[in-house]
Design a protein around this motif. Structure first.
Motif, mmCIF file in Angstrom:
data_model
loop_
_atom_site.group_PDB
_atom_site.id
_atom_site.type_symbol
_atom_site.label_atom_id
_atom_site.label_comp_id
_atom_site.label_asym_id
_atom_site.label_seq_id
_atom_site.Cartn_x
_atom_site.Cartn_y
_atom_site.Cartn_z
ATOM 1 N N GLN A 138 -10.333 5.435 6.248
ATOM 2 C CA GLN A 138 -11.436 5.257 5.296
ATOM 3 C C GLN A 138 -11.124 4.184 4.274
ATOM 4 O O GLN A 138 -12.017 3.521 3.751
ATOM 5 C CB GLN A 138 -11.719 6.584 4.576
ATOM 6 C CG GLN A 138 -12.533 7.571 5.387
ATOM 7 C CD GLN A 138 -12.766 8.858 4.602
ATOM 8 O OE1 GLN A 138 -13.320 8.862 3.519
ATOM 9 N NE2 GLN A 138 -12.306 9.971 5.164
ATOM 10 N N SER A 139 -9.831 4.013 3.946
ATOM 11 C CA SER A 139 -9.460 3.014 2.925
ATOM 12 C C SER A 139 -9.389 1.608 3.530
ATOM 13 O O SER A 139 -9.180 0.634 2.801
ATOM 14 C CB SER A 139 -8.122 3.387 2.287
ATOM 15 O OG SER A 139 -7.059 3.063 3.177
ATOM 16 N N ARG A 140 -9.537 1.510 4.857
ATOM 17 C CA ARG A 140 -9.571 0.230 5.562
ATOM 18 C C ARG A 140 -8.442 -0.730 5.161
ATOM 19 O O ARG A 140 -8.692 -1.859 4.718
ATOM 20 C CB ARG A 140 -10.920 -0.486 5.348
ATOM 21 C CG ARG A 140 -12.104 0.331 5.809
ATOM 22 C CD ARG A 140 -13.412 -0.423 5.659
ATOM 23 N NE ARG A 140 -14.510 0.410 6.147
ATOM 24 C CZ ARG A 140 -14.827 0.554 7.435
ATOM 25 N NH1 ARG A 140 -14.133 -0.082 8.360
ATOM 26 N NH2 ARG A 140 -15.824 1.346 7.808
ATOM 27 N N PRO A 141 -7.200 -0.324 5.332
ATOM 28 C CA PRO A 141 -6.106 -1.243 5.023
ATOM 29 C C PRO A 141 -6.117 -2.400 6.028
ATOM 30 O O PRO A 141 -6.552 -2.225 7.173
ATOM 31 C CB PRO A 141 -4.859 -0.380 5.222
ATOM 32 C CG PRO A 141 -5.277 0.677 6.173
ATOM 33 C CD PRO A 141 -6.730 0.939 5.914
ATOM 34 N N VAL A 147 -7.871 9.506 5.962
ATOM 35 C CA VAL A 147 -7.950 8.864 4.645
ATOM 36 C C VAL A 147 -7.501 7.401 4.721
ATOM 37 O O VAL A 147 -8.096 6.507 4.105
ATOM 38 C CB VAL A 147 -7.104 9.674 3.632
ATOM 39 C CG1 VAL A 147 -6.794 8.849 2.391
ATOM 40 C CG2 VAL A 147 -7.839 10.960 3.270
ATOM 41 N N SER A 161 1.029 3.643 -3.160
ATOM 42 C CA SER A 161 -0.196 4.437 -3.344
ATOM 43 C C SER A 161 -0.256 5.575 -2.323
ATOM 44 O O SER A 161 -0.619 6.707 -2.664
ATOM 45 C CB SER A 161 -1.445 3.567 -3.179
ATOM 46 O OG SER A 161 -1.588 2.706 -4.273
ATOM 47 N N SER A 181 -7.091 11.728 -5.154
ATOM 48 C CA SER A 181 -7.011 10.337 -4.694
ATOM 49 C C SER A 181 -5.861 9.597 -5.386
ATOM 50 O O SER A 181 -5.382 10.005 -6.454
ATOM 51 C CB SER A 181 -8.340 9.627 -4.941
ATOM 52 O OG SER A 181 -8.600 9.574 -6.328
ATOM 53 N N LEU A 196 0.816 -1.225 0.000
ATOM 54 C CA LEU A 196 0.000 0.000 0.000
ATOM 55 C C LEU A 196 0.845 1.268 0.000
ATOM 56 O O LEU A 196 0.344 2.365 -0.270
ATOM 57 C CB LEU A 196 -0.901 0.024 1.246
ATOM 58 C CG LEU A 196 -2.024 -0.991 1.289
ATOM 59 C CD1 LEU A 196 -2.650 -1.042 2.677
ATOM 60 C CD2 LEU A 196 -3.077 -0.631 0.231
ATOM 61 N N PRO A 204 -6.196 3.215 -3.328
ATOM 62 C CA PRO A 204 -7.336 3.133 -2.409
ATOM 63 C C PRO A 204 -7.499 4.381 -1.544
ATOM 64 O O PRO A 204 -8.487 4.486 -0.812
ATOM 65 C CB PRO A 204 -6.979 1.930 -1.526
ATOM 66 C CG PRO A 204 -5.490 1.897 -1.527
ATOM 67 C CD PRO A 204 -5.057 2.388 -2.887
ATOM 68 N N PHE A 205 -6.552 5.295 -1.616
ATOM 69 C CA PHE A 205 -6.572 6.434 -0.692
ATOM 70 C C PHE A 205 -7.340 7.608 -1.277
ATOM 71 O O PHE A 205 -6.943 8.185 -2.297
ATOM 72 C CB PHE A 205 -5.148 6.840 -0.316
ATOM 73 C CG PHE A 205 -4.405 5.730 0.378
ATOM 74 C CD1 PHE A 205 -4.754 5.346 1.661
ATOM 75 C CD2 PHE A 205 -3.395 5.034 -0.270
ATOM 76 C CE1 PHE A 205 -4.106 4.297 2.300
ATOM 77 C CE2 PHE A 205 -2.738 3.993 0.348
ATOM 78 C CZ PHE A 205 -3.085 3.613 1.642
#
Lengths: 274, 274
Positions: A247-250, A244, A58, A164, A55, A167-168
């Protein structure tokens, strides 16, 4: 933003001996806990965000696209818990007073070190924090309301979308400090000199223009008083990347606990462009 | 503020050949009349104030004490109608399109040259003008309302006292340009770079805080529209010294006629401190 630090030595390493910032880290390393506001005055404190390598690129791109809320002041190699440019003996696993462990976007633990959570695939990002520019404002004679009222700075979710990346995605979070207009002009001039720690404000007055419905009800931190001859001035806030990321739920992430920042050996003045 | 110009040559003289600014002065010298807005883009225009030597040192001190409304960009020797640092062949007696002659604080004449009025005891001051910073704002993509609406900039007498010097005392006059807050922040950053032409704003929003009762009724110039998502932003104005000179009722003074400025050979960019 690493260049000023890296110019210190050919290896990009910053000597830490005898600095109050190093002393603070060693105290936290020994297990002591406390918020870092007012600790090691004059030295840069940073927001911490640690993500798995898959991740990280990104998130790096997200920061690049949104430099006002996400000014990168340090970044680790994959699996390396050190960032020598921010302090030679700095260890990101132990040197913050408190951390937050997130799984699938949920807070699962708030440990005082992350030795048991460190992995070979983690990448750490350190992002600038408004403590640095607040110090410059105070040095110029301006008064910061939330400090005077002994509260946390009020922060608000806005309707301003960040650019964005992968996923962010999400909205800008801002911090607010009220000033008389002439002082606001001075604050704009001073913070313009500090692009590595959020820089100039993004907005002032008219909170509804950026989607803030009730200035007396911040989404994070505490409300502060605003006098009739003052306007609220809004800066991009380091809570944005945390908001953020969540919200992207890594599947896995580590951040500092609010107010429990990384204390670095970089001086605030080094981040002034003038 | 002369240093940038004086660095051009060991004698502080500025070569004028082939410059549009010089062409403009020669046209005015030949008797043609017109306002100088838009003339010789890129070159500094200045406010002119000419006083007898016995008053000049007080006025000089007044400007020194009030640099935001009265930024001196050029000053003549006593009795000398030239300021070579602003243009080698510049002659202050002929090179402005229109002048105003004042006796005991009363306007007595508006000639197109002042050959008949020049005296050996006169000292000329040239003060920076907002045309320079407006050009920088426009170059950055900002829109200036009064230019869009083809009006004169609205100006207001405030209740903000200038520092006084000898007979010279009075209130600050400000010019106003409305902007959305984010654009106002950018305008503050840009004009901060131009201290020689009024610099950063002195105030924004809340006109009553500086004694402006009705923003729709400027004391000089024309009203412009202000949208609900905009705030009025106020800059110190070059009308201040004229207003103060007239209030002090000197037995003799010469100024430029409003809008009929001195066009110099100094480039606006030379007054940027970055």
């Amino acid at each position: 933003m690493l260049s000023a630090a890296q110019q210190m030595s050919p290896t990009g390493q910053r000597p830490s001996a005898d600095l109050p910032s190093r002393d603070a880290r060693l105290v936290y390393r020994s297990g002591k806990v406390g918020v870092t506001a007012g600790v090691a005055p004059g030295f840069v404190q940073g927001n911490l965000a640690i993500l798995p390598e898959k991740l990280a690129s990104s998130f790096h791109r997200f920061c690049q696209l949104n430099p006002k809320p996400c000014p990168i002041i340090g970044m680790s190699e994959v699996g390396d818990p050190r960032i020598p440019a921010l302090g030679v003996d700095l260890d990101l696993r132990t040197d913050l007073p408190r951390y937050r462990i997130w799984r699938d976007g949920k807070l699962v633990e708030e440990p005082t070190d992350i030795m048991a959570h460190w992995r070979d695939d983690l990448v750490a990002f350190v992002l600038g924090c408004s403590f640095s520019f607040e110090e410059a404002l105070i040095a110029d004679g301006l008064k910061i309301r939330h400090i005077e009222e002994k509260r946390n700075v009020p922060m608000y979710r806005t309707n301003v979308p960040c650019a964005s990346a992968g996923p962010f995605a999400g909205q800008l979070v801002v911090s607010m400090r009220p000033f008389k207009p002439a002082d606001a002009i001075r604050a704009i001039q001073i913070t313009t000199r500090f692009p590595a720690v959020h820089g100039a404000p993004v907005h002032f007055d008219k909170p509804e223009m950026i989607g803030i419905k009730d200035i007396s009800k911040p989404d994070y931190g505490d409300a502060v008083s605003i006098q009739p001859d003052e306007v609220p001035v809004f800066w991009a806030c380091g809570v944005t990347p945390q908001s953020v990321i969540l919200q992207s739920r890594p599947d896995f992430a580590i951040t500092h606990a609010p107010g429990h920042m990384l204390v670095t050996d970089v001086r605030n003045s080094e981040f002034s462009i003038q």
